[in-house]
Design a protein around this motif. Structure first.
Motif, PDB file in Angstrom:
ATOM      1  N   GLY A  43     -11.239   1.637  22.113  1.00  0.00           N
ATOM      2  CA  GLY A  43     -11.536   2.491  20.966  1.00  0.00           C
ATOM      3  C   GLY A  43     -10.307   2.536  20.070  1.00  0.00           C
ATOM      4  O   GLY A  43      -9.186   2.299  20.522  1.00  0.00           O
ATOM      5  N   VAL A  44     -10.513   2.823  18.779  1.00  0.00           N
ATOM      6  CA  VAL A  44      -9.402   2.857  17.841  1.00  0.00           C
ATOM      7  C   VAL A  44      -8.512   4.053  18.151  1.00  0.00           C
ATOM      8  O   VAL A  44      -8.976   5.184  18.218  1.00  0.00           O
ATOM      9  N   LYS A  45      -7.237   3.754  18.364  1.00  0.00           N
ATOM     10  CA  LYS A  45      -6.253   4.796  18.692  1.00  0.00           C
ATOM     11  C   LYS A  45      -5.266   5.038  17.552  1.00  0.00           C
ATOM     12  O   LYS A  45      -4.668   6.100  17.469  1.00  0.00           O
ATOM     13  N   ALA A  46      -5.068   4.008  16.692  1.00  0.00           N
ATOM     14  CA  ALA A  46      -4.059   4.117  15.640  1.00  0.00           C
ATOM     15  C   ALA A  46      -4.411   3.181  14.491  1.00  0.00           C
ATOM     16  O   ALA A  46      -5.216   2.265  14.652  1.00  0.00           O
ATOM     17  N   GLU A  47      -3.790   3.447  13.334  1.00  0.00           N
ATOM     18  CA  GLU A  47      -3.990   2.594  12.170  1.00  0.00           C
ATOM     19  C   GLU A  47      -2.722   2.572  11.350  1.00  0.00           C
ATOM     20  O   GLU A  47      -1.859   3.430  11.493  1.00  0.00           O
ATOM     21  N   CYS A  48      -2.627   1.564  10.469  1.00  0.00           N
ATOM     22  CA  CYS A  48      -1.560   1.535   9.481  1.00  0.00           C
ATOM     23  C   CYS A  48      -2.047   0.785   8.244  1.00  0.00           C
ATOM     24  O   CYS A  48      -2.964  -0.031   8.318  1.00  0.00           O
ATOM     25  N   VAL A  49      -1.429   1.123   7.110  1.00  0.00           N
ATOM     26  CA  VAL A  49      -1.710   0.459   5.842  1.00  0.00           C
ATOM     27  C   VAL A  49      -0.365   0.052   5.265  1.00  0.00           C
ATOM     28  O   VAL A  49       0.558   0.869   5.198  1.00  0.00           O
ATOM     29  N   VAL A  50      -0.255  -1.220   4.866  1.00  0.00           N
ATOM     30  CA  VAL A  50       0.979  -1.728   4.264  1.00  0.00           C
ATOM     31  C   VAL A  50       0.678  -2.320   2.896  1.00  0.00           C
ATOM     32  O   VAL A  50      -0.430  -2.792   2.645  1.00  0.00           O
ATOM     33  N   THR A  51       1.696  -2.269   2.020  1.00  0.00           N
ATOM     34  CA  THR A  51       1.554  -2.830   0.679  1.00  0.00           C
ATOM     35  C   THR A  51       2.761  -3.704   0.361  1.00  0.00           C
ATOM     36  O   THR A  51       3.876  -3.457   0.835  1.00  0.00           O
ATOM     37  N   ASP A  52       2.517  -4.708  -0.467  1.00  0.00           N
ATOM     38  CA  ASP A  52       3.565  -5.575  -0.979  1.00  0.00           C
ATOM     39  C   ASP A  52       4.169  -4.870  -2.186  1.00  0.00           C
ATOM     40  O   ASP A  52       3.511  -4.684  -3.207  1.00  0.00           O
ATOM     41  N   GLU A  53       5.440  -4.466  -2.072  1.00  0.00           N
ATOM     42  CA  GLU A  53       6.107  -3.749  -3.155  1.00  0.00           C
ATOM     43  C   GLU A  53       6.948  -4.673  -4.022  1.00  0.00           C
ATOM     44  O   GLU A  53       7.675  -4.210  -4.899  1.00  0.00           O
ATOM     45  N   GLY A  54       6.834  -5.970  -3.798  1.00  0.00           N
ATOM     46  CA  GLY A  54       7.582  -6.939  -4.578  1.00  0.00           C
ATOM     47  C   GLY A  54       9.004  -7.116  -4.062  1.00  0.00           C
ATOM     48  O   GLY A  54       9.488  -6.337  -3.238  1.00  0.00           O
ATOM     49  N   ASP A  55       9.664  -8.164  -4.492  1.00  0.00           N
ATOM     50  CA  ASP A  55      11.048  -8.463  -4.137  1.00  0.00           C
ATOM     51  C   ASP A  55      11.265  -8.526  -2.625  1.00  0.00           C
ATOM     52  O   ASP A  55      12.306  -8.107  -2.120  1.00  0.00           O
ATOM     53  N   GLY A  56      10.240  -8.987  -1.883  1.00  0.00           N
ATOM     54  CA  GLY A  56      10.378  -9.155  -0.443  1.00  0.00           C
ATOM     55  C   GLY A  56      10.265  -7.887   0.375  1.00  0.00           C
ATOM     56  O   GLY A  56      10.637  -7.860   1.549  1.00  0.00           O
ATOM     57  N   VAL A  57       9.734  -6.820  -0.231  1.00  0.00           N
ATOM     58  CA  VAL A  57       9.619  -5.536   0.452  1.00  0.00           C
ATOM     59  C   VAL A  57       8.162  -5.263   0.828  1.00  0.00           C
ATOM     60  O   VAL A  57       7.273  -5.263  -0.024  1.00  0.00           O
ATOM     61  N   LEU A  58       7.943  -5.023   2.116  1.00  0.00           N
ATOM     62  CA  LEU A  58       6.645  -4.602   2.641  1.00  0.00           C
ATOM     63  C   LEU A  58       6.785  -3.129   3.000  1.00  0.00           C
ATOM     64  O   LEU A  58       7.702  -2.743   3.726  1.00  0.00           O
ATOM     65  N   GLU A  59       5.898  -2.292   2.460  1.00  0.00           N
ATOM     66  CA  GLU A  59       6.006  -0.855   2.704  1.00  0.00           C
ATOM     67  C   GLU A  59       4.853  -0.334   3.549  1.00  0.00           C
ATOM     68  O   GLU A  59       3.692  -0.621   3.261  1.00  0.00           O
ATOM     69  N   ILE A  60       5.194   0.427   4.572  1.00  0.00           N
ATOM     70  CA  ILE A  60       4.197   1.143   5.363  1.00  0.00           C
ATOM     71  C   ILE A  60       3.819   2.377   4.558  1.00  0.00           C
ATOM     72  O   ILE A  60       4.636   3.268   4.361  1.00  0.00           O
ATOM     73  N   LYS A  61       2.582   2.430   4.096  1.00  0.00           N
ATOM     74  CA  LYS A  61       2.109   3.570   3.311  1.00  0.00           C
ATOM     75  C   LYS A  61       1.477   4.634   4.195  1.00  0.00           C
ATOM     76  O   LYS A  61       1.446   5.807   3.829  1.00  0.00           O
ATOM     77  N   ASN A  62       0.948   4.213   5.329  1.00  0.00           N
ATOM     78  CA  ASN A  62       0.278   5.145   6.216  1.00  0.00           C
ATOM     79  C   ASN A  62       0.328   4.552   7.610  1.00  0.00           C
ATOM     80  O   ASN A  62       0.007   3.377   7.797  1.00  0.00           O
ATOM     81  N   ILE A  63       0.744   5.345   8.568  1.00  0.00           N
ATOM     82  CA  ILE A  63       0.667   4.953   9.973  1.00  0.00           C
ATOM     83  C   ILE A  63       0.333   6.220  10.744  1.00  0.00           C
ATOM     84  O   ILE A  63       0.973   7.257  10.547  1.00  0.00           O
ATOM     85  N   ALA A  64      -0.702   6.143  11.548  1.00  0.00           N
ATOM     86  CA  ALA A  64      -1.153   7.336  12.260  1.00  0.00           C
ATOM     87  C   ALA A  64      -1.707   6.971  13.621  1.00  0.00           C
ATOM     88  O   ALA A  64      -2.338   5.923  13.788  1.00  0.00           O
TER      89      ALA A  64
END
Length: 162
Positions: A43-64
């Protein structure tokens, strides 16, 4: 256990998203442009959402992680997964969070270090006060780590579970 990308039907995880971000407008601002992953372990226990912020930066916007499964290593496993999946295409993994005793130590144990702050972010962007771990959130604290072949979390995955 499986970590998989969710391409459609992201809103079915709305309740999980709200654990990490209490405001619908904020979630909507990154959900469609972000890449979502869920960790399924019977069953789903966790999630995350990431976005490309440009210039080689990946940002975690949501992790739960569902409250009843917190402290069992699922959050760290998601971070390790992100590091491994994106280390060849991004140079920095970033996360923005409140200055909370519940979140900052977790990220620091995974090798993140404070990079900068956005003053009064929670006061200016949320329609209600956000309190976490007994702390009224004001500034957004950005933490970063370089993406490398071996992760600090990799060495900790079998111990000190989050």
């Amino acid at each position: 256990m499986e970590i998989r990308e969710i391409k459609t039907g992201k809103r079915q995880y709305w309740d999980l998203l709200f654990l990490a971000d209490e405001q619908e407008e904020m979630i909507e601002a990154y959900l469609e442009r972000g890449v979502m992953f869920v960790l399924d372990d019977g069953g789903v226990k966790a999630e995350c959402v990431v976005t490309d912020e440009g210039d080689g930066v990946l940002e975690i916007k949501n992790i739960a992680v569902l409250p009843e499964y917190q402290g069992k290593g699922y959050g760290k496993l998601l971070i390790i997964f992100l590091e491994q999946a994106y280390r060849d295409s991004f140079r920095i993994l970033r996360v923005g969070t409140g200055d909370s005793p519940l979140t900052i130590p977790f990220y620091e144990r995974c090798g993140f270090r404070e990079s900068f702050r956005r003053k009064h972010f929670f006061i200016e962007h949320y329609d209600h006060p956000i309190v976490e771990g007994g702390v009224l959130l004001d500034d957004m604290v950005y933490l970063e780590k370089r993406l490398t072949k071996i992760s600090h979390c990799d060495t900790m995955a079998g111990t000190d579970h989050e």
